[in-house]
Design a protein around this motif. Structure first.
Motif, PDB file in Angstrom:
ATOM      1  N   ALA A   1      -3.585 -42.421 -24.568  1.00  0.00           N
ATOM      2  CA  ALA A   1      -5.006 -42.594 -24.821  1.00  0.00           C
ATOM      3  C   ALA A   1      -5.802 -41.605 -23.948  1.00  0.00           C
ATOM      4  N   ARG A   2      -6.967 -41.231 -24.422  1.00  0.00           N
ATOM      5  CA  ARG A   2      -7.827 -40.279 -23.717  1.00  0.00           C
ATOM      6  C   ARG A   2      -7.053 -39.043 -23.258  1.00  0.00           C
ATOM      7  N   PRO A   3      -6.429 -38.317 -24.195  1.00  0.00           N
ATOM      8  CA  PRO A   3      -5.555 -37.201 -23.825  1.00  0.00           C
ATOM      9  C   PRO A   3      -6.269 -36.107 -23.041  1.00  0.00           C
ATOM     10  N   ARG A   4      -7.561 -35.889 -23.335  1.00  0.00           N
ATOM     11  CA  ARG A   4      -8.261 -34.803 -22.653  1.00  0.00           C
ATOM     12  C   ARG A   4      -8.324 -35.057 -21.142  1.00  0.00           C
ATOM     13  N   GLU A   5      -8.561 -36.321 -20.782  1.00  0.00           N
ATOM     14  CA  GLU A   5      -8.593 -36.656 -19.351  1.00  0.00           C
ATOM     15  C   GLU A   5      -7.214 -36.573 -18.735  1.00  0.00           C
ATOM     16  N   ARG A   6      -6.231 -37.044 -19.486  1.00  0.00           N
ATOM     17  CA  ARG A   6      -4.886 -37.113 -18.928  1.00  0.00           C
ATOM     18  C   ARG A   6      -4.260 -35.742 -18.703  1.00  0.00           C
ATOM     19  N   LEU A   7      -4.827 -34.711 -19.360  1.00  0.00           N
ATOM     20  CA  LEU A   7      -4.324 -33.353 -19.139  1.00  0.00           C
ATOM     21  C   LEU A   7      -4.353 -33.015 -17.658  1.00  0.00           C
TER      22      LEU A   7
ATOM     23  N   GLY B   1       3.381 -17.675 -26.869  1.00  0.00           N
ATOM     24  CA  GLY B   1       2.460 -16.591 -26.587  1.00  0.00           C
ATOM     25  C   GLY B   1       1.008 -16.913 -26.922  1.00  0.00           C
ATOM     26  N   LEU B   2       0.664 -18.213 -26.868  1.00  0.00           N
ATOM     27  CA  LEU B   2      -0.732 -18.574 -27.151  1.00  0.00           C
ATOM     28  C   LEU B   2      -1.623 -18.277 -25.950  1.00  0.00           C
ATOM     29  N   GLY B   3      -2.909 -18.191 -26.184  1.00  0.00           N
ATOM     30  CA  GLY B   3      -3.865 -18.031 -25.095  1.00  0.00           C
ATOM     31  C   GLY B   3      -4.026 -19.342 -24.344  1.00  0.00           C
ATOM     32  N   ARG B   4      -4.696 -19.262 -23.185  1.00  0.00           N
ATOM     33  CA  ARG B   4      -4.827 -20.417 -22.318  1.00  0.00           C
ATOM     34  C   ARG B   4      -5.545 -21.588 -22.999  1.00  0.00           C
ATOM     35  N   ALA B   5      -6.663 -21.270 -23.600  1.00  0.00           N
ATOM     36  CA  ALA B   5      -7.460 -22.332 -24.226  1.00  0.00           C
ATOM     37  C   ALA B   5      -6.713 -22.952 -25.398  1.00  0.00           C
ATOM     38  N   ALA B   6      -6.101 -22.102 -26.207  1.00  0.00           N
ATOM     39  CA  ALA B   6      -5.365 -22.607 -27.373  1.00  0.00           C
ATOM     40  C   ALA B   6      -4.199 -23.476 -26.921  1.00  0.00           C
ATOM     41  N   ALA B   7      -3.522 -23.032 -25.855  1.00  0.00           N
ATOM     42  CA  ALA B   7      -2.374 -23.794 -25.363  1.00  0.00           C
ATOM     43  C   ALA B   7      -2.811 -25.159 -24.857  1.00  0.00           C
ATOM     44  N   LEU B   8      -3.946 -25.192 -24.138  1.00  0.00           N
ATOM     45  CA  LEU B   8      -4.445 -26.469 -23.622  1.00  0.00           C
ATOM     46  C   LEU B   8      -4.863 -27.402 -24.763  1.00  0.00           C
ATOM     47  N   ALA B   9      -5.468 -26.800 -25.788  1.00  0.00           N
ATOM     48  CA  ALA B   9      -5.876 -27.601 -26.933  1.00  0.00           C
ATOM     49  C   ALA B   9      -4.653 -28.221 -27.587  1.00  0.00           C
ATOM     50  N   ARG B  10      -3.599 -27.438 -27.686  1.00  0.00           N
ATOM     51  CA  ARG B  10      -2.378 -27.963 -28.292  1.00  0.00           C
ATOM     52  C   ARG B  10      -1.734 -29.020 -27.392  1.00  0.00           C
ATOM     53  N   ALA B  11      -1.809 -28.802 -26.093  1.00  0.00           N
ATOM     54  CA  ALA B  11      -1.257 -29.796 -25.165  1.00  0.00           C
ATOM     55  C   ALA B  11      -1.975 -31.129 -25.356  1.00  0.00           C
ATOM     56  N   GLU B  12      -3.300 -31.035 -25.572  1.00  0.00           N
ATOM     57  CA  GLU B  12      -4.070 -32.259 -25.792  1.00  0.00           C
ATOM     58  C   GLU B  12      -3.616 -32.959 -27.071  1.00  0.00           C
ATOM     59  N   ALA B  13      -3.412 -32.166 -28.118  1.00  0.00           N
ATOM     60  CA  ALA B  13      -2.957 -32.732 -29.385  1.00  0.00           C
ATOM     61  C   ALA B  13      -1.589 -33.389 -29.203  1.00  0.00           C
ATOM     62  N   LEU B  14      -0.745 -32.773 -28.374  1.00  0.00           N
ATOM     63  CA  LEU B  14       0.589 -33.324 -28.133  1.00  0.00           C
ATOM     64  C   LEU B  14       0.517 -34.658 -27.396  1.00  0.00           C
ATOM     65  N   LEU B  15      -0.350 -34.734 -26.388  1.00  0.00           N
ATOM     66  CA  LEU B  15      -0.492 -35.984 -25.651  1.00  0.00           C
ATOM     67  C   LEU B  15      -0.975 -37.087 -26.585  1.00  0.00           C
ATOM     68  N   ASP B  16      -1.852 -36.687 -27.510  1.00  0.00           N
ATOM     69  CA  ASP B  16      -2.334 -37.637 -28.493  1.00  0.00           C
ATOM     70  C   ASP B  16      -1.172 -38.093 -29.374  1.00  0.00           C
ATOM     71  N   LEU B  17      -0.342 -37.136 -29.743  1.00  0.00           N
ATOM     72  CA  LEU B  17       0.789 -37.414 -30.621  1.00  0.00           C
ATOM     73  C   LEU B  17       1.747 -38.427 -29.985  1.00  0.00           C
ATOM     74  N   VAL B  18       1.993 -38.302 -28.673  1.00  0.00           N
ATOM     75  CA  VAL B  18       2.931 -39.218 -28.024  1.00  0.00           C
ATOM     76  C   VAL B  18       2.253 -40.520 -27.613  1.00  0.00           C
TER      77      VAL B  18
END
Lengths: 343, 299, 310
Positions: free
Chosen positions: A165-171, A145-162
């Motif tokens: 590289a350059r998770p923000r672009e890869r989103l 139930g997160l907001g859009r921006a928060a969810a995207l920020a977390r998605a970026e953190a997840l891509l970084d976790l796995v």
């Protein structure tokens, strides 16, 4: 700061990281699972009574050849069996919940949150029409139930976790723009997006090259330790299983024929199938001459021989093996479904 | 544990040792295969489309009677190279020589001899057999194409099945009624029906279970020993290739980066890529990382 | 299960055969479709013997009789038996639909197969793009437009005279070509990549023979399904074109022109004039569609017996 804090989920209940053989209630408990395959009046049992236990934080491997029922077992846990397959009997409890009693909505809440899954072919499991970041964020919003921006920020953190590289672009990348190894990383990010307690990995590296396989396995191992996730690792590759698992179950013809702590299974296997299978693995050594093989073929669905199903191919079989289904030999954590072990 | 001595004596089957110096059976000279990247219409029409080389100046010589291994990961160009070797693909530049003659210049009888003499076994056992043809028909067609007289075909069929270790009752099955291993045996039988001198096996066991891989690999080894069949084994699996080949070539990004006897390549690799490849192979319990020890349950 | 066991072998064999037939048609619905199509074929072929009256015989005293007695479906404004006319009309409808599909198959499969097998030339691109363009407009629209342009007169070309039915067949057949060609092309292009084709090449077999003996049989399933559905479409188009007076010409009965005649009696209460030919069209179209769907289920590899993954 723990890795969970990076992901902005520090407010969630901590999941204890528990080692192998942890006492207490298992996270996942499967008893007598039977899965039948077929249509109308022709049903074949493809999984014929599987018992499996996974404790929190533990890595359990299930190995077997194609047709052994290992993938069906994994899919059954997620209640994602293909058309034409159904659970005919058995019990499955996950963290105190009876999985078979859950309705579809309850199951949906579990899938992708408390239980994550990664498949052999991530391309079929990812939506080809949506950027990967979008897909991960969607899952986060649905389950947390997160907001859009928060969810995207977390998605970026997840891509970084796995390890992307350059998770923000890869989103913004679409699945087809990524390599096989990258896709499997994205798939993993999606699977662990909502803090699962169990990750089911069904042949996650089978489609990958060995060098990429090594990278993805290292990534999976790091993540499961950082997040304290239990892993059910389904594979046909015994050497890989030996590298990463705490406990291993060997399946043959729809049954677990041997189960043990990894060292015991690989150093002192009790079931002839395990022994013969271990001999077959091609290894990087200076051996020449014919490769060891297991004679014959695995039984076909619907034509599984009576007695021990492995008896016709077994190098240690005797009269009783073809006559009676074997009892279970047990010593501590080590079990084998074999008459020869019982002698 | 790594004897670097020449183990060719035990490795060879039909012929005593590869005829180094003798005329190679098949020779690839400066083979290059380029593909145009998919680009806009204008770029394609003006011929300015960017091109990428799947095979980048590869030269190889396959000696008669040897088992040669070509190892590499997906996309390294090994499949393209094997298709060029059997003549399914034409190289962008370079020459393929069969028994010393450029195949592009072969005509008539000589071309037929090359056509029959170089056969292939495929990776995907599903698509390598026509789903609507019974095994009998698939093999009989191959025998007929090789110029066998009609009357000789029934006996030849039985001999082929025997050669690849299949029961004759399988002749009347459809491909989907066979297991993967059995289909691969049929694929080998179909190639043998042409009475080839060279068999290119492109990932022949990678779609098979571990317990069955050995059966197919051993069959290939046996064919080399009994018939003197020259074999090029193309695979991503270093261990399988090292086990039965007398020479290995490691391919990366369209080029052969290392070549030599398996003992040398495995235990004294010269190229960093070969070392990476070897290091990536899972090693069972020996490969467990010490860092993997997790905290005890009750601290 | 227990029921079958208590009966004798013959009965069980009969049931087994029935089950196989049902399975061959792709399930009960497909089987019903096959039965309808079969019944129609019988009606059309044996119309002479099945129809109780001459469909063309005008009898003014019997004008507009309600269904019953001698005329189970009633009579029309000229006193002709509606039942006999519905039966005879099946001939025109099935002939137009059937021949059109045969023409479409012959041309479409040839084009699609060769374009799919001999890939890569500009000719392939040109043909397929042209067919795409034609296929972008629905066949019914094409049909009405073309009939409107070419009119309803007979056309004489040399010694041949083309009646309206023949023109309709040719035109429909040509209009089917793009769809059938594209379907064949898609499967032919992918089948040509299969390794069994490569193996045949390695045996030195000429390309055209590989195309006919290996690729073609493996492309036919979707084509057969589509052809069956096109039969239904052909029935509808024949009826529509005849309804607007551009197709089968009176006095030859066709379901379309019977409906056209019935238009004048829609409000005056002679319901049987429109209901029976209308029902014939509906049943036929449903029959072909059921059969087509059944065949799709049967021939589609995705519906084949499930295989078990590890």
């Amino acid at each position: 700061m723990s890795p969970r804090d990076d992901l902005g989920v520090s407010d969630m209940a901590p999941i204890p990281v528990v080692g192998r053989g942890a006492p207490g209630k298992p996270l996942l408990e499967i008893e007598g699972l039977h899965i039948a395959f077929g249509a109308r009046d022709r049903w074949f049992e493809a999984v014929r009574g599987v018992d499996l236990r996974i404790h929190a934080g533990e890595v359990v491997g299930v190995v077997g050849e194609s047709g052994s029922g290992k993938s069906l077992t994994a899919l059954a846990i997620m209640r994602l069996l293909p058309r034409g397959a159904r659970i005919s009997s058995g019990r499955m409890r996950f963290a105190g919940t009876d999985l078979l009693a859950l309705d579809e909505r309850g199951m949906n809440r579990l899938r992708g949150s408390a239980m994550g899954m990664i498949f052999q072919d991530p391309l079929t499991a990812l939506n080809p029409a949506l950027p990967v970041g979008h897909q991960i964020a969607d899952s986060i919003r649905t389950h947390q139930g997160l907001g859009r921006a928060a969810a995207l920020a977390r998605a970026e953190a997840l891509l970084d976790l796995v390890g992307i590289a350059r998770p923000r672009e890869r989103l913004r990348a679409f699945p087809h723009e990524l390599s096989g190894g990258m896709r499997q990383r994205v798939m993993t990010a999606l699977a662990v997006a909502n803090d699962p307690r169990l990750l089911i990995a069904d042949e996650p590296t089978t489609a990958l090259d060995v060098t990429v396989q090594a990278q993805v396995m290292a990534m999976l191992d790091r993540i499961r330790r950082e997040l304290g996730i239990a892993v059910l690792f389904i594979s046909h590759n015994l050497e890989l299983v030996a590298e990463v698992c705490d406990r291993v179950a060997v399946m043959y013809a729809g049954r677990v024929v041997e189960g043990a702590v990894v060292e015991a299974l690989f150093e002192a296997p009790r079931h002839p199938y395990t022994r013969q299978l271990l001999r077959c693995i091609p290894r990087l050594n200076d051996e020449t001459g014919p490769m060891p093989t297991i004679p014959g073929l695995p039984p076909r669905l619907g034509a599984i021989p009576g007695g021990c199903p492995f008896a016709p191919r077994c190098d240690a079989a005797f009269a009783r093996c073809t006559a009676e289904a074997p009892d279970i030999w047990r010593r501590g954590d080590h079990m084998a479904r074999c008459w020869e072990a019982l002698r | 544990m790594s004897p670097l001595d020449d183990r060719s004596g035990e490795r060879h089957g039909g012929l005593d040792r590869p005829h180094q110096g003798a005329a190679p059976l098949l020779e690839l000279r400066d083979i290059r295969k380029e593909y145009a990247l998919r680009q806009g219409l204008l770029a394609r029409l003006t011929g300015r489309a960017e091109r990428v080389a799947a095979v980048d100046d590869v030269s190889l010589a396959i000696q008669p009677g040897e088992v040669f291994g070509l190892v590499g990961e997906s996309g390294c160009g090994k499949s393209t190279l094997s298709q060029i070797a059997v003549g399914l693909l034409a190289p962008s530049s370079g020459q393929v020589l069969y028994r010393g003659a450029d195949i592009a210049a072969l005509r008539g009888e000589a071309r037929q001899a090359y056509r029959r003499g170089v056969q292939m076994v495929f990776q995907d056992t599903h698509s390598s057999l026509n789903p609507r043809k019974r095994i009998r028909r698939a093999l009989a067609e191959a025998l007929a194409a090789s110029g066998q007289p009609r009357a000789a075909i029934p006996a030849k069929l039985l001999a082929l099945m025997d050669q690849v270790g299949l029961d004759a009752v399988m002749l009347d099955r459809l491909p989907h009624e066979l297991s993967g291993g059995q289909r691969q045996r049929v694929g080998i039988a179909r190639a043998l029906a042409m009475d080839p001198a060279l068999l290119v096996a492109d990932e022949p066991v990678s779609s098979l279970d571990v317990s069955l891989q050995g059966q197919i690999v051993n069959l290939l080894r046996e064919l080399n020993a009994r018939l003197g069949l020259t074999i090029v084994l193309v695979s991503h699996d270093l261990a399988v290739v090292a086990r039965i080949c007398q020479r290995i070539a490691v391919m990366q990004a369209g080029q052969i980066v290392e070549e030599g006897p398996p003992a040398r390549v495995l235990f004294a690799p010269e190229h960093p890529y070969t070392r990476t490849l070897i290091a990536a192979v899972p090693r069972g319990l020996a490969g467990r990382r010490s860092t993997r020890e997790v905290a005890p349950a009750e601290a | 299960m227990s029921v079958t066991l208590t009966h004798d072998g013959a009965w069980r064999r009969g049931m087994d055969r029935l089950r196989r037939i049902v399975a061959a048609c792709g399930g009960p619905a497909g089987c019903l479709g096959a039965a309808i199509v079969l019944a129609l074929l019988v009606l059309a072929v044996f119309a002479t013997w099945i129809a109780p009256h001459d469909p063309l015989r005008v009898s003014l005293p019997d004008q507009l009789l309600e269904p019953g007695g001698d005329f189970p479906f009633g009579t029309d404004q000229s006193g002709r038996d509606v039942l006999s006319r519905v039966i005879w009309a099946s001939r025109a409808s099935l002939a137009v639909a059937g021949v059109a599909v045969l023409i479409g198959l012959a041309l479409g499969v040839t084009l699609g197969l060769s374009a799919g097998f001999f890939r890569g030339g500009w000719a392939e691109q040109a043909i397929m793009r042209l067919l795409d363009a034609v296929a972008a407009i629905p066949v019914l629209i094409w049909a009405i437009a073309l009939v409107g342009i070419f009119g309803i007169r007979e056309i004489e070309i040399g010694p041949f005279t083309f009646g309206n039915e023949v023109k309709l067949m040719l035109m429909l057949g040509l209009l089917y070509v793009p769809t059938l060609a594209r379907i064949t092309y898609t499967s032919a292009a992918s089948e040509s990549q299969a390794n069994y084709v490569a193996a045949r090449r390695l045996q030195g077999v000429p390309g055209w023979r590989i195309m006919l003996s290996d690729v073609l049989p493996n492309c036919l399933s979707p084509v057969i399904v589509q052809a069956t559905l096109m039969l239904a479409l052909g029935i509808i188009i024949e009826a529509s074109v005849s309804f607007v007076g551009l197709g089968v010409q009176p006095p030859t009965p066709s379901w379309g022109n019977m409906l056209a005649d019935a238009r004048n009696y829609l409000l005056s209460g002679e319901w049987w004039l429109s209901v029976f030919p209308g029902a014939a069209i509906s049943v036929t179209v449903i029959g072909f569609n059921l059969l087509g769907d059944g065949l799709r289920d049967r021939l589609d590899p995705r519906h084949a017996l499930p295989t078990v993954a590890g």
